[in-house]
Design a protein around this motif. Structure first.
Motif, short mmCIF file in Angstrom:
data_model
loop_
_atom_site.label_atom_id
_atom_site.label_comp_id
_atom_site.label_asym_id
_atom_site.label_seq_id
_atom_site.Cartn_x
_atom_site.Cartn_y
_atom_site.Cartn_z
N ILE A 29 0.90 -1.25 0.05
CA ILE A 29 0.09 -0.08 -0.07
C ILE A 29 0.75 1.37 0.07
O ILE A 29 0.70 2.07 -0.80
N TYR A 32 2.34 1.72 -3.47
CA TYR A 32 1.29 2.15 -4.45
C TYR A 32 1.03 3.55 -4.28
O TYR A 32 0.76 4.40 -5.02
N ALA A 33 0.81 4.09 -2.93
CA ALA A 33 0.60 5.52 -2.60
C ALA A 33 1.68 6.50 -3.11
O ALA A 33 1.43 7.36 -3.51
N LYS A 35 3.75 5.82 -5.48
CA LYS A 35 3.74 5.90 -6.81
C LYS A 35 2.67 7.11 -7.33
O LYS A 35 3.01 7.86 -8.33
N ILE A 36 1.58 6.85 -6.76
CA ILE A 36 0.66 8.09 -6.89
C ILE A 36 1.01 9.27 -6.81
O ILE A 36 0.85 10.39 -7.59
N PHE A 39 3.23 10.74 -9.40
CA PHE A 39 2.62 11.15 -10.47
C PHE A 39 1.94 12.42 -10.34
O PHE A 39 1.90 13.40 -11.05
N SER A 40 1.25 12.64 -9.18
CA SER A 40 0.41 13.73 -9.01
C SER A 40 1.02 14.81 -8.27
O SER A 40 0.37 16.20 -8.45
N LYS A 44 -0.79 14.65 0.14
CA LYS A 44 -1.40 13.47 1.03
C LYS A 44 -1.20 12.12 0.71
O LYS A 44 -1.21 11.28 1.53
N TYR A 45 -0.90 12.01 -0.73
CA TYR A 45 -0.38 10.53 -1.03
C TYR A 45 0.83 10.22 -0.39
O TYR A 45 0.91 9.09 0.02
N PHE A 48 0.37 9.57 3.23
CA PHE A 48 -0.47 8.26 3.42
C PHE A 48 0.44 6.99 3.26
O PHE A 48 0.69 6.02 3.89
N PHE A 52 1.88 4.14 6.36
CA PHE A 52 1.90 2.64 5.89
C PHE A 52 3.15 1.99 6.13
O PHE A 52 3.56 0.90 6.57
N VAL A 227 -8.52 -3.65 -6.48
CA VAL A 227 -8.58 -2.20 -6.88
C VAL A 227 -7.56 -2.41 -8.28
O VAL A 227 -8.04 -1.61 -9.24
N LEU A 228 -6.46 -3.11 -8.11
CA LEU A 228 -5.43 -2.82 -8.95
C LEU A 228 -5.84 -3.75 -10.25
O LEU A 228 -5.20 -3.48 -11.52
#
Lengths: 230, 90
Positions: A29, A32-33, A35-36, A39-40, A44-45, A48, A52, A227-228
């Motif tokens: 988790i 992946y967060a 990775k987001i 990108f963005s 907050k990601y 997050f 974890f 989800v993925l």
């Protein structure tokens, strides 16, 4: 010698295998967060992901400390040299104190981190001062947990109930299989903390707590892949 | 009141607008993705730089934008990321 654990002897080591599963889920988790975030570029990601990651680190400390504790017991049993055993115990006790302290601290900070990111109101009010204050309180709670282990689990119950409530509200707003699974996963982790407190009455509750916690993390893993896969 | 779009959402909206039309003029993209000229220019530069979008000029000097395979791949990844963030209520 201080008594650091309440686990039944036959369960020694098995709990560490359970914790490895939790570490893998938390790391997946977190990655992946992150990775987001890459990108963005939305902070907050990143937070997050860190939360974890801290939970994964907390479990690593728990495994290392538990394995040291179990190994120490074996040495005491097989070697009857009083001086040697005494020195080993003294050294490992210091490690155990630090190990559990860091496990408690990282776990509480990780959970508070998740809460601050997912709660929109808390997120708006979470300035540096509040984050420093919460970190200090988490540290205090971790220190107190060393003397009264219940404090650690009560803190976890408190933060986990906030987190579960937010996920439950999110689930009501957007009812999908993934949101339902995530809510149930955190609810189970919350329940596991209650079982950990009940160790006071019977050590077998430790096993039950570990099993419920493992199921919680497995459900989280299922929702992650669900989800993925889409 | 609707929330402000983040960078990733703007890029997603732009790519969807291009994908729907197969090819699109920059001015149309500006309206479709609800951006100012200045912002469109900066985002477009980034998309072209990342090879998500390619630009072609026709004989009669019209500029058109196309989505690339990499752009399609981004859209697929974005859907997964959105699903992840929505599931956690982020």
């Amino acid at each position: 010698m201080l008594k650091f654990y309440f686990s039944p002897e036959w369960f020694h080591g098995i709990d560490s295998i359970f914790e490895i599963v939790s570490i893998i889920v938390a790391l997946l988790i977190a990655l992946y967060a992150y990775k987001i975030y890459k990108f963005s570029k939305v902070n907050k990601y990143k937070f997050f992901s860190w939360a974890f990651l801290l939970i994964a680190i907390a479990y690593i400390f728990k495994i290392l400390t538990n394995l040291t504790l179990y190994k120490q017991n074996i040495i005491e049993k097989t070697i009857g040299n009083l001086t040697f055993t005494f020195l080993t115990v003294q050294k490992t006790e210091l490690f155990l104190v630090w190990g559990y302290l860091l496990f408690h601290f990282f776990m509480i900070i990780g959970l508070i981190g998740i809460y601050l990111v997912i709660d929109k109101q808390a997120k708006e009010q979470a300035n540096k001062k509040i984050v420093i204050l919460l970190t200090f309180l988490a540290f205090l709670s971790a220190i107190l947990s060393h003397f009264y282990f219940i404090i650690f689990h009560i803190t976890n119950i408190l933060v986990l109930s906030f987190i579960t409530m937010i996920f439950y509200n999110n689930c009501r707003k957007k009812c999908t299989k993934a949101t339902k699974l995530i809510t149930s996963a955190f609810f189970l982790v919350l329940i596991s903390q209650i079982f950990f407190i009940m160790i006071l009455f019977n050590p077998n509750y430790y096993v039950l707590g570990e099993i419920v916690q493992l199921i919680g993390f497995i459900i989280l893993l299922i929702s992650y892949f669900m989800v993925l896969k889409k | 009141m609707t929330e402000r779009r983040n960078r990733m959402e703007i890029i997603n909206d732009m790519l969807i607008a291009i994908q729907q039309k197969e090819r699109i003029k920059p001015t149309h993209l500006m309206y479709k993705s609800n951006l100012s000229h200045k912002l469109l220019k900066s985002y477009l530069e980034e998309l072209i730089d990342k090879e998500f979008v390619k630009e072609e000029v026709t004989k009669n000097n019209y500029k058109y934008l196309f989505i690339t395979d990499k752009g399609h791949e981004f859209l697929q990844n974005f859907r997964k990321m959105k699903e992840f963030t929505d599931s956690f209520g982020l």
